[in-house]
Design a protein around this motif. Structure first.
Motif: not given
Length: 484
Positions: A146-149, A207-214, A300-306
């Motif tokens: 819900l918060t991600g949406l 940032t709040g939107t992308i960290i929710q699914p992560y 790892s490079t993939a983890d750094r943005p998150f």
């Protein structure tokens, strides 16, 4: 009459999208942003709600205090309860042994120097607002979705708002008429906060939107990971102080965050306050003799943005000045959303005010804009009024919050359906002002404040209560003047 051009038609469509998406999502987003703003100082709120716990300026820990915490861990594990140790920090200078009660992490606090139990009242404290901000108190999966949406809808509303106001950004920055006609004043507040705090709003929303699914699907160490599903040996733990010192060296950090216990090992994490990148790196030690096993890092490079997104959103790295900037920016973005909700109603009142859908919309707006702050204050009032020895008092405080919000919703919707929305607004604003004025008095009369830091914390809460009371009283008087 000439037909509008393609560009103007596009702006009209963006205006419609901005209005409807903004209002529907804004009802949820106002709750998320208000509780998120409070979450900036979640640990300080917990400290305010446990006034019996003295706050020392030093947070250095001793082996004796760690041994006391280890004994508490073993006692809880014998009872089948999963617990972890939260190490003291500059913001929260006490040693805590915490467990997850289904909604928040709670548990006893100890003096980091002596290991003496600090008998604070049972409360979820600021953890309640933290959980509400991220899950809307609906569970990690449902609430996270819900918060991600809601975050995605806010990004849509922001982009459409930028398109329709792009040509007037500079005038909007320098024009504010708080005592002008009501629609104009609300529009100025909406545009001014939107323009001035647009960079913060974009960053915090993205940032709040992308960290929710992560957070929902990524595998990463979490305090809640220590579950009692598997049998954990309850034999004596190795001394923890040398393990913390070795962790600091191996992770190249000045502070550690928390200590997890699994059936095979002991896991000590890097402090969340140590870097802009929230990594949760860990050093792993054998549970029996404490010898070092390995390091778990996420570089790892993939983890750094998150990690960067989590660090920017949680702002654990920040100084007190930066924390206040986050708080004031979050408060301004909350005002942006609230003013947008009110503008939506004002623009449609004359044409659609008689419609049931409109009446329900105004009722929901009242319970969001005024009812939620009333409920938050009722939560703080409950902390002072419920006896310290009351069984299940933490759950009772939460129940008071939702019972108050239910009463607010009932009053707001019933008065709106009866075509008396201004009476609903006025009554709830007066209630908000009264609760805000009364809380500092209740705080001063009911609890001691044993250290200067406790007194400073109490005074800060009192000041914000008086600011809230003033704003609510001014709004109530303007409504009374308008309807008289």
């Amino acid at each position: 009459m000439t037909k509008p051009g393609i560009r103007e038609t596009f702006r009209l469509h963006m205006g419609w999208l901005h209005s409807w998406v903004g209002f529907i999502a804004g009802l949820v987003l106002a709750c998320i942003f208000l509780t998120g703003t409070l979450t900036v100082f979640d640990q300080e709120i917990t400290q305010w709600m446990q006034p019996e716990v003295p706050l020392s300026p030093s947070h250095h820990i001793t082996p004796e205090a760690l041994q006391t915490a280890a004994d508490t861990v073993l006692h809880n594990q014998k009872q089948g309860r999963a617990v972890f140790i939260n190490l003291p920090s500059a913001r929260d200078p006490v040693l805590r042994v915490l467990h997850y009660n289904g909604t928040a992490f709670t548990g006893p606090a100890y003096d980091p120097a002596t290991g003496l139990l600090l008998k604070g009242r049972d409360t979820e404290g600021g953890q309640f607002f933290y959980n509400f901000h991220y899950t809307l108190h609906s569970g990690r999966i449902v609430g996270g979705i819900l918060t991600g949406l809601a975050g995605l809808f806010l990004l849509v509303a922001l982009l459409s708002g930028l398109i329709i106001h792009l040509r007037s950004i500079w005038p909007d920055m320098v024009l504010f008429r708080p005592f002008g006609p009501r629609p104009r004043a609300w529009l100025d507040a909406h545009l001014l906060t939107g323009v001035l705090f647009l960079p913060f709003l974009l960053v915090i929303t993205y940032t709040g939107t992308i960290i929710q699914p992560y957070s929902l699907f990524a595998q990463k160490p979490r305090p809640a990971a220590a579950t009692p599903a598997r049998h954990i040996e309850t034999t004596a733990l190795p001394p923890l102080f040398p393990l913390i010192e070795e962790t600091k060296k191996r992770l190249n950090t000045q502070e550690c965050g928390f200590i997890l216990f699994t059936p095979e090992d002991i896991r000590i994490s890097r402090s969340d306050y140590s870097s802009l990148f929230l990594t949760r790196d860990q050093a792993i030690f054998d549970r029996n003799d404490g010898h070092f096993l390995r390091i778990i890092t996420h570089d790892s490079t993939a983890d750094r943005p998150f990690q960067l997104a989590r660090g920017l959103h949680h702002a654990r790295f920040s100084t007190s000045v930066l924390s206040w900037l986050y708080f004031l920016s979050g408060l301004s973005c909350t005002i942006l959303i609230i003013s947008g909700l009110v503008l939506f109603l004002i623009k449609r009142r004359r044409i659609s005010g008689h419609m049931t859908v409109y009446k329900l919309a105004e009722g929901f707006c009242i319970l969001t804009v005024v009812g939620l702050p009333i409920s938050a204050l009722a939560f703080l009032w409950a902390n002072r009024l419920i006896p310290v020895s009351f069984p299940g008092r933490a759950e009772a405080e939460v129940s008071v919050f939702f019972a108050t919000w239910t009463l607010s919703a009932t009053q707001a919707i019933c008065f709106s359906l009866a075509r008396r929305p201004f009476a609903a607004w006025t009554m709830q604003l007066i209630t908000l002002a009264a609760l805000s004025v009364g809380l500092p008095i209740a705080d001063a009369l009911m609890v001691p404040h044993p250290t200067p830091r406790n007194i400073a914390l109490s005074c800060t809460v009192d000041i914000w209560c008086l600011i809230t009371a003033t704003a609510a009283a001014v709004a109530a008087m303007r409504l009374i003047k308008k309807t008289s």
